[in-house]
Design a protein around this motif. Structure first.
Motif, PDB file in Angstrom:
ATOM      1  N   ASP A  30       7.458   6.155   6.428  1.00 46.24           N
ATOM      2  CA  ASP A  30       7.673   7.599   6.579  1.00 46.24           C
ATOM      3  C   ASP A  30       6.346   8.353   6.538  1.00 46.24           C
ATOM      4  N   ARG A  31       5.484   7.988   5.588  1.00 51.28           N
ATOM      5  CA  ARG A  31       4.193   8.669   5.469  1.00 51.28           C
ATOM      6  C   ARG A  31       3.321   8.410   6.686  1.00 51.28           C
ATOM      7  N   GLN A  32       3.317   7.177   7.161  1.00 53.01           N
ATOM      8  CA  GLN A  32       2.497   6.847   8.328  1.00 53.01           C
ATOM      9  C   GLN A  32       2.968   7.604   9.562  1.00 53.01           C
ATOM     10  N   ALA A  33       4.295   7.702   9.729  1.00 51.05           N
ATOM     11  CA  ALA A  33       4.835   8.406  10.882  1.00 51.05           C
ATOM     12  C   ALA A  33       4.459   9.887  10.837  1.00 51.05           C
ATOM     13  N   LYS A  34       4.543  10.498   9.668  1.00 58.82           N
ATOM     14  CA  LYS A  34       4.176  11.910   9.531  1.00 58.82           C
ATOM     15  C   LYS A  34       2.690  12.111   9.796  1.00 58.82           C
ATOM     16  N   ALA A  35       1.874  11.208   9.266  1.00 59.20           N
ATOM     17  CA  ALA A  35       0.432  11.336   9.463  1.00 59.20           C
ATOM     18  C   ALA A  35       0.051  11.155  10.931  1.00 59.20           C
ATOM     19  N   ALA A  36       0.772  10.268  11.616  1.00 58.37           N
ATOM     20  CA  ALA A  36       0.465  10.002  13.020  1.00 58.37           C
ATOM     21  C   ALA A  36       1.069  11.049  13.948  1.00 58.37           C
ATOM     22  N   GLY A  37       2.008  11.834  13.420  1.00 61.86           N
ATOM     23  CA  GLY A  37       2.638  12.863  14.235  1.00 61.86           C
ATOM     24  C   GLY A  37       3.603  12.321  15.262  1.00 61.86           C
ATOM     25  N   ARG A  38       4.194  11.160  14.987  1.00 62.61           N
ATOM     26  CA  ARG A  38       5.180  10.577  15.902  1.00 62.61           C
ATOM     27  C   ARG A  38       6.218   9.799  15.110  1.00 62.61           C
ATOM     28  N   ASP A  39       7.399   9.675  15.708  1.00 61.86           N
ATOM     29  CA  ASP A  39       8.507   9.028  15.013  1.00 61.86           C
ATOM     30  C   ASP A  39       8.471   7.511  15.086  1.00 61.86           C
ATOM     31  N   VAL A  40       7.861   6.973  16.136  1.00 63.35           N
ATOM     32  CA  VAL A  40       7.875   5.527  16.373  1.00 63.35           C
ATOM     33  C   VAL A  40       6.500   4.936  16.090  1.00 63.35           C
ATOM     34  N   LEU A  41       6.473   3.969  15.179  1.00 65.10           N
ATOM     35  CA  LEU A  41       5.244   3.271  14.831  1.00 65.10           C
ATOM     36  C   LEU A  41       5.233   1.879  15.445  1.00 65.10           C
ATOM     37  N   ASP A  42       4.030   1.337  15.607  1.00 64.25           N
ATOM     38  CA  ASP A  42       3.871  -0.060  16.009  1.00 64.25           C
ATOM     39  C   ASP A  42       3.619  -0.867  14.745  1.00 64.25           C
ATOM     40  N   VAL A  43       4.552  -1.770  14.441  1.00 65.26           N
ATOM     41  CA  VAL A  43       4.514  -2.540  13.197  1.00 65.26           C
ATOM     42  C   VAL A  43       4.344  -4.016  13.530  1.00 65.26           C
ATOM     43  N   LEU A  44       3.444  -4.676  12.819  1.00 63.74           N
ATOM     44  CA  LEU A  44       3.226  -6.113  12.971  1.00 63.74           C
ATOM     45  C   LEU A  44       3.698  -6.819  11.718  1.00 63.74           C
ATOM     46  N   ASP A  45       4.508  -7.850  11.882  1.00 64.25           N
ATOM     47  CA  ASP A  45       4.979  -8.659  10.757  1.00 64.25           C
ATOM     48  C   ASP A  45       4.452 -10.073  10.948  1.00 64.25           C
ATOM     49  N   THR A  46       3.328 -10.366  10.294  1.00 67.45           N
ATOM     50  CA  THR A  46       2.733 -11.686  10.426  1.00 67.45           C
ATOM     51  C   THR A  46       3.410 -12.655   9.461  1.00 67.45           C
ATOM     52  N   GLY A  47       3.871 -13.779   9.997  1.00 65.77           N
ATOM     53  CA  GLY A  47       4.660 -14.707   9.197  1.00 65.77           C
ATOM     54  C   GLY A  47       6.053 -14.183   8.930  1.00 65.77           C
ATOM     55  N   GLY A  48       6.549 -13.328   9.826  1.00 68.48           N
ATOM     56  CA  GLY A  48       7.809 -12.625   9.602  1.00 68.48           C
ATOM     57  C   GLY A  48       9.059 -13.456   9.723  1.00 68.48           C
ATOM     58  N   GLY A  49       8.932 -14.710  10.151  1.00 66.15           N
ATOM     59  CA  GLY A  49      10.072 -15.618  10.168  1.00 66.15           C
ATOM     60  C   GLY A  49      11.257 -15.098  10.949  1.00 66.15           C
ATOM     61  N   THR A  50      12.421 -15.092  10.300  1.00 66.02           N
ATOM     62  CA  THR A  50      13.669 -14.756  10.976  1.00 66.02           C
ATOM     63  C   THR A  50      13.969 -13.261  10.982  1.00 66.02           C
ATOM     64  N   GLY A  51      13.055 -12.453  10.436  1.00 69.32           N
ATOM     65  CA  GLY A  51      13.213 -11.011  10.558  1.00 69.32           C
ATOM     66  C   GLY A  51      13.817 -10.305   9.371  1.00 69.32           C
ATOM     67  N   ASN A  52      13.634 -10.849   8.169  1.00 64.82           N
ATOM     68  CA  ASN A  52      14.189 -10.203   6.975  1.00 64.82           C
ATOM     69  C   ASN A  52      13.734  -8.760   6.830  1.00 64.82           C
ATOM     70  N   PHE A  53      12.492  -8.495   7.188  1.00 66.98           N
ATOM     71  CA  PHE A  53      11.982  -7.131   7.157  1.00 66.98           C
ATOM     72  C   PHE A  53      11.872  -6.540   8.558  1.00 66.98           C
ATOM     73  N   ALA A  54      11.566  -7.357   9.532  1.00 66.99           N
ATOM     74  CA  ALA A  54      11.337  -6.847  10.882  1.00 66.99           C
ATOM     75  C   ALA A  54      12.569  -6.150  11.450  1.00 66.99           C
ATOM     76  N   VAL A  55      13.735  -6.735  11.280  1.00 65.01           N
ATOM     77  CA  VAL A  55      14.944  -6.142  11.852  1.00 65.01           C
ATOM     78  C   VAL A  55      15.306  -4.821  11.165  1.00 65.01           C
ATOM     79  N   PRO A  56      15.285  -4.740   9.828  1.00 64.43           N
ATOM     80  CA  PRO A  56      15.512  -3.426   9.206  1.00 64.43           C
ATOM     81  C   PRO A  56      14.487  -2.372   9.613  1.00 64.43           C
ATOM     82  N   VAL A  57      13.216  -2.782   9.770  1.00 62.91           N
ATOM     83  CA  VAL A  57      12.193  -1.822  10.204  1.00 62.91           C
ATOM     84  C   VAL A  57      12.496  -1.343  11.625  1.00 62.91           C
ATOM     85  N   ALA A  58      12.889  -2.254  12.495  1.00 60.71           N
ATOM     86  CA  ALA A  58      13.258  -1.869  13.854  1.00 60.71           C
ATOM     87  C   ALA A  58      14.483  -0.975  13.857  1.00 60.71           C
TER      88      ALA A  58
END
Length: 256
Positions: A30-58
């Protein structure tokens, strides 16, 4: 991170064992999106496996690239993203922390997740440097790794006192040859890795301070116990005194 009384009710979007990290990460996004002035961020999940965090972030609307060395994990990620309806916002790339900058352009992401990676790489310092190298100028790094002293406590409470002592003294924080975890860290070690990579430490949280110690039957049978334990985890996570006994440690750092 925690919501004061009367504010938004706590409904973790992940299991209890990952709820603290999710709360910190969601606020950081939320803070990064506000600072960047846009709703959609580019997020990298290194070693993200099956998407435990990637899918909720998406599911929050962000674009997520998952880098993982396992084709099976990436296939499961694709299936999981499809089930969540976020296929167009999740991309899987085969690779690892060592060659991260070979598959991901430098300075291309707003937020990088490096969860459960440093325990397994040959050179943790290189892993953090590579992750930091993919960040944009004001980007943030979410770093999660196994805690050494939490493992000492866990072995001692299980009655394995020799293994607990070995964990305390071993350079890699392992309790013996049969330990499946290659390496564990202290909070000071993780923050030093982050600083050496040119990032500023924003916060450190203890993860799974109580969740791995409380008998499951208590949580499953006592009315309201799950929510009460979650609130306790969230409150304790912010207290430095509990970092030493957490099963995992989470560091949120920023560039600049």
């Amino acid at each position: 991170m925690s919501r004061p009384g009367g504010a938004e009710p706590l409904r973790p979007r992940a299991a209890l064992r990952t709820a603290v990290v999710w709360e910190v990460l969601r606020d950081a996004l939320d803070r990064q999106a506000k600072a960047a002035g846009r709703d959609v961020l580019d997020v990298l999940d290194t070693g993200g496996g099956t998407g435990n965090f990637a899918v909720p972030v998406a599911s929050l609307g962000h674009r997520v690239t998952v880098v993982d060395p396992s084709p099976d994990a990436l296939f499961a990620l694709e299936r999981r993203a499809a089930e969540a309806g976020v296929t167009e916002r999740v991309r899987g790339v085969q690779g690892d922390a060592h060659g991260l900058l070979d598959v991901v352009p430098a300075g291309s992401h707003d937020v990088v997740l490096c969860h459960g990676v440093l325990e397994y790489v040959d050179d943790p310092a290189e892993g953090v440097r590579n992750a930091a190298g993919t960040l944009r100028a004001a980007g943030a790094l979410s770093l999660l790794a196994a805690g050494r002293h939490g493992a000492v406590l866990a072995r001692a409470l299980a009655g394995h006192f020799g293994e607990a002592r070995h964990t305390l003294d071993d350079p890699d924080g392992r309790w013996g040859e049969g330990d499946p975890m290659p390496r564990r860290f202290t909070a000071d070690e993780l923050t030093a890795l982050v600083a050496d990579a040119g990032l500023r430490v924003g916060s450190v949280h203890g993860v799974r301070v109580f969740a791995d110690l409380v008998p499951g039957v208590l949580v499953d049978t006592e009315p309201g116990a799950m929510d009460a334990l979650l609130r306790l985890e969230l409150a304790a996570a912010e207290q430095p005194a509990f970092h030493a006994v957490a099963t995992q440690l989470h560091v949120l750092a920023e560039r600049g």
